[in-house]
Design a protein around this motif. Structure first.
Motif, mmCIF file in Angstrom:
data_model
loop_
_atom_site.group_PDB
_atom_site.id
_atom_site.type_symbol
_atom_site.label_atom_id
_atom_site.label_comp_id
_atom_site.label_asym_id
_atom_site.label_seq_id
_atom_site.Cartn_x
_atom_site.Cartn_y
_atom_site.Cartn_z
ATOM 1 N N MET A 168 0.871 -1.172 0.000
ATOM 2 C CA MET A 168 0.000 0.000 0.000
ATOM 3 C C MET A 168 0.911 1.226 0.000
ATOM 4 O O MET A 168 1.629 1.476 0.972
ATOM 5 N N SER A 195 -2.419 5.072 -2.380
ATOM 6 C CA SER A 195 -3.165 5.937 -1.462
ATOM 7 C C SER A 195 -3.731 7.132 -2.224
ATOM 8 O O SER A 195 -3.012 7.817 -2.952
ATOM 9 N N GLU A 215 -6.330 2.854 -2.076
ATOM 10 C CA GLU A 215 -6.713 3.000 -0.672
ATOM 11 C C GLU A 215 -7.240 4.424 -0.575
ATOM 12 O O GLU A 215 -6.489 5.387 -0.519
ATOM 13 N N TYR A 240 -10.332 3.735 3.386
ATOM 14 C CA TYR A 240 -9.608 4.055 4.622
ATOM 15 C C TYR A 240 -10.451 5.041 5.421
ATOM 16 O O TYR A 240 -10.714 6.164 4.979
#
Length: 321
Positions: A168, A195, A215, A240
């Motif tokens: 990630m 991300s 994410e 998230y």
């Protein structure tokens, strides 16, 4: 001790690097950790981007997951170190959050802070150092002691993770264009989550490659709707949420097939009593979360194992050797 020139030369070749890297990591470990290295290693077996989407798709029989924050062994090993990732993966089936940053000569290394003082034997800003200069530094453990490990490049971490686990990739200061090129050049699409702090970032990547997964920071219903309006398919998203939220948001995301990730570092990982920490991890999963992003990744995994279904459509992704 600096790495001999012939070793650096061999590591510059991608195929040779993939062969030598595990061996190099094994010999660089302290004797106290050699025994752990002899244990079977856990793997997340993700063959392609279709499998990656299936792995992260929420299903009622989902297996709760643990993501090691910067490696997830903060109490014993240097963060963002290859040997830390390797040791953690031998203890539990994890995936890992990493932090890419730029050096003075625009190389991308894995280091959380913009400065060197806390985690390395260097001082000052990372961007004031070339890659060659960074290579000479040693990583520190959580107590500030210098270790034998060095700061890895993003390519080295990708090479290590290939066929083993998922990365990630946090944003930090690497431009999205550069990060995209690194992912494509290294053919890492099938084992990375990128991300995305806002929908516009995800849109950039999605327009270039419809298969890339994110994410995505979705901490409330408004942010959830923003990603939907941006046209990012929910099959490309892991949500998230930061800290535990109202179960209503969990249910809304689950209905879209989206897994929910909670960060335990700021609060729950810092609980002093181990059993209380374990209870907090179990409570978060029991309340509906699917993934814990933890500084105590192995400990969190041990705590929630009892909540994992014995039979699950996700079992096929978990292997060991």
């Amino acid at each position: 001790m600096s790495v001999p020139i012939f070793i650096r030369y061999m590591f510059s070749d991608i195929s040779m690097r993939r062969f030598l890297l595990p061996l190099f990591l094994w010999f660089s470990l302290p004797l106290s950790e050699i025994k752990a290295q002899n244990e079977r290693i856990h793997q997340l077996e993700i063959a392609n981007v279709k499998a990656l989407k299936a792995f992260f798709k929420y299903t009622p029989d989902r297996i709760p997951l643990i993501c090691g924050h910067r490696g997830g062994l903060k109490s014993t090993s240097p963060e963002n170190a290859l040997a830390t990732f390797e040791l953690a993966l031998r203890k539990a089936p994890l995936f890992f959050e990493i932090d890419p940053r730029l050096t003075k000569d625009s190389a991308v290394v894995i280091l959380h802070d913009a400065t060197l003082d806390r985690t390395t034997t260097g001082t000052g800003k990372l961007v004031d150092y070339t890659l060659e200069e960074v290579r000479k530094l040693k990583l520190k453990d959580s107590k500030g002691n210098a270790t034998s490990y060095r700061v890895p490049t993003i390519e080295e971490v990708i090479d290590w993770a290939r066929g083993k686990t998922i990365l990630m990739i946090d944003k930090k200061d690497v431009p999205v264009e550069m990060l995209y090129e690194i992912i494509k050049k290294n053919k890492a699409e099938s084992f990375v989550l990128i991300s995305s702090y806002k929908p516009e970032e995800a849109v950039y990547y999605h327009q270039k490659d419809k298969n890339l997964m994110f994410e995505a920071f979705i901490k409330n219903e408004k942010q959830m709707q923003a990603y939907e309006q941006a046209g990012i398919p929910w099959e490309n998203i892991v949500a998230y949420l930061g800290q535990p939220k109202d179960k209503k948001l969990y249910d809304q995301l689950h209905q879209k097939g989206v897994m929910v990730m909670i960060y335990t570092g700021p609060v729950y990982d810092k609980i002093k009593d181990k059993e209380q920490r374990a209870n907090s991890y179990r409570e978060i999963i029991s309340s509906g979360a699917d993934i814990l992003l933890s500084d105590r990744a192995v400990e969190a995994y041990e705590a929630i194992k009892e909540l994992m279904p014995l039979k699950s459509s996700k079992r096929k992704f978990f292997k060991s050797r």
